[in-house]
Design an enzyme around this catalytic site. Sequence first.
Site, short mmCIF file in Angstrom:
data_model
loop_
_atom_site.label_atom_id
_atom_site.label_comp_id
_atom_site.label_asym_id
_atom_site.label_seq_id
_atom_site.Cartn_x
_atom_site.Cartn_y
_atom_site.Cartn_z
CB SER A 191 77.65 40.32 -52.89
OG SER A 191 77.73 39.07 -53.06
CB SER B 63 75.92 37.99 -50.61
OG SER B 63 76.93 38.31 -51.24
CE LYS C 237 75.75 37.55 -56.57
NZ LYS C 237 76.73 36.36 -55.35
N1 LIG Z 1 79.34 37.13 -50.56
C1 LIG Z 1 79.15 37.35 -49.31
O1 LIG Z 1 77.92 36.77 -48.78
C2 LIG Z 1 79.67 38.15 -48.74
C3 LIG Z 1 80.49 40.07 -48.82
C4 LIG Z 1 80.25 40.48 -48.06
N2 LIG Z 1 81.00 39.85 -46.53
C5 LIG Z 1 78.52 40.11 -47.60
O2 LIG Z 1 77.54 39.72 -46.85
O3 LIG Z 1 78.10 41.59 -48.12
#
Ligand SMILES: NC(=O)CC[C@H](N)C(=O)O
Length: 413
Positions: free
Chosen positions: A131, A155, A62
């Site tokens: 994400s 994410s 990522k």
């Molecule tokens: N990086 C994250 O988990 C945070 C982004 C967001 N809250 C999500 O889960 O989509």
Amino acid sequence: MISLTELRERIEQGAVSPDAAIAQSLAAIRAQDKAIGAFVHHDEGARAQTAGPLRGIAVGIKDNIDTADFPTEMGSQIYRGHRPRGDAPVVMALKRAGATIVGKTTTTAFAANDPTATLNPHNQAHTPGGSSSGSAAAVGGGMIPLALGTQTGGSVIRPASFCGTAAIKPSYRLLPTVGVKCFSWSLDTVGLFAASVRDVAAGLAAMTNRPELLVPSSVAAPRIGVVTQAFAGAPEAAGAEALQRAARAAAQAGATVRELAMPEIVAEAWRIHPVIQDFEAHQSFAWEYGQNYDAMPPLLRGRLDETKGATPKDYDAAVDVAARARAALAAVFDEVDALVTLSAPGAAPKGLSSTGDPRYNRLWTLMGVPCVNVPTLVADGGLPVGVTVVAPFGADARALAAAAFVEAALKRV
Ligand SMILES: NC(=O)CC[C@H](N)C(=O)O
């Protein structure tokens, strides 16, 4: 999908060379990634290493994780062309285990909620989630056998559910987040995507040099608590069906399954996750938000605008709730070995305006407990839906074993 453990077996038998295995992934990226857009950068000249348990395994990282061999752009124009001097420790852990880093996968800007252009490999009219959008799409689309992502809300687990891959968000701090762009230091967790639960376990075991994480050939039937997370609202039909189906399959395979309500303090922790995330995000993104306001991704910037008023007192109170909830959740595991809950409200939403809703993921991130996504059903439009298997903090091996049990049970129904 490319199974890491099956590929490794073929490499060990000499049926395929490590270089041919890497070439297979590069060919798959060439064939598919123009349409899917999972990679920001990839290396057509990538070659296998000759030793290590992950030799011949092509890995995507990522793009919020530092790599010396590729730019690390965080999905944001603020970091266009940015090139770290060194690799993050998790990247070095993969290299030391023999893996080949073939490229960087798309991240929503700073791993928040502004969507990338990546498409869901199962249905290109839908989001892959975020994400960790590119990592989920690259594994789910059969381009690579292993990828790293990060989770602060949902994410890793949610895009895995949307893209039909297995994934683990390990216990908080099992993997170091040094060299990962910080969003919220109490929550940020590095996770892995792979084709099956055994594949995820093999990747994590190799990275951490912890063979006890491997799934044993036979797993004893676990005592399972099904958690609907009513405090997070009702799921869509496909999410509810996935949870029911996983519970039923596990019971038929011999598990003891019962619905379990969470203690009130745990529901309270679900409510305050955003207080901790946003208060820490203001400090983590102080430079970007303070000095590059106009170039900030709009959804993240808007969220920071809205939460400017949060006080240290609010934050301290939330931290206290989280600590009490962790203790209450640990006690829940006196009665069951693992929990099974929703990975997402339903299948991946249509379009690319949203990466989906982390409301069923964020509690577990705050609790720091290991979570494994198990692909469970395929809904309308060919879209996968998974469930999450949760174990106590530090019991990553148990989370993986219970998830493998559920995964095998689902194959039998
Ligand atoms: N990086 C994250 O988990 C945070 C982004 C967001 N809250 C999500 O889960 O989509």
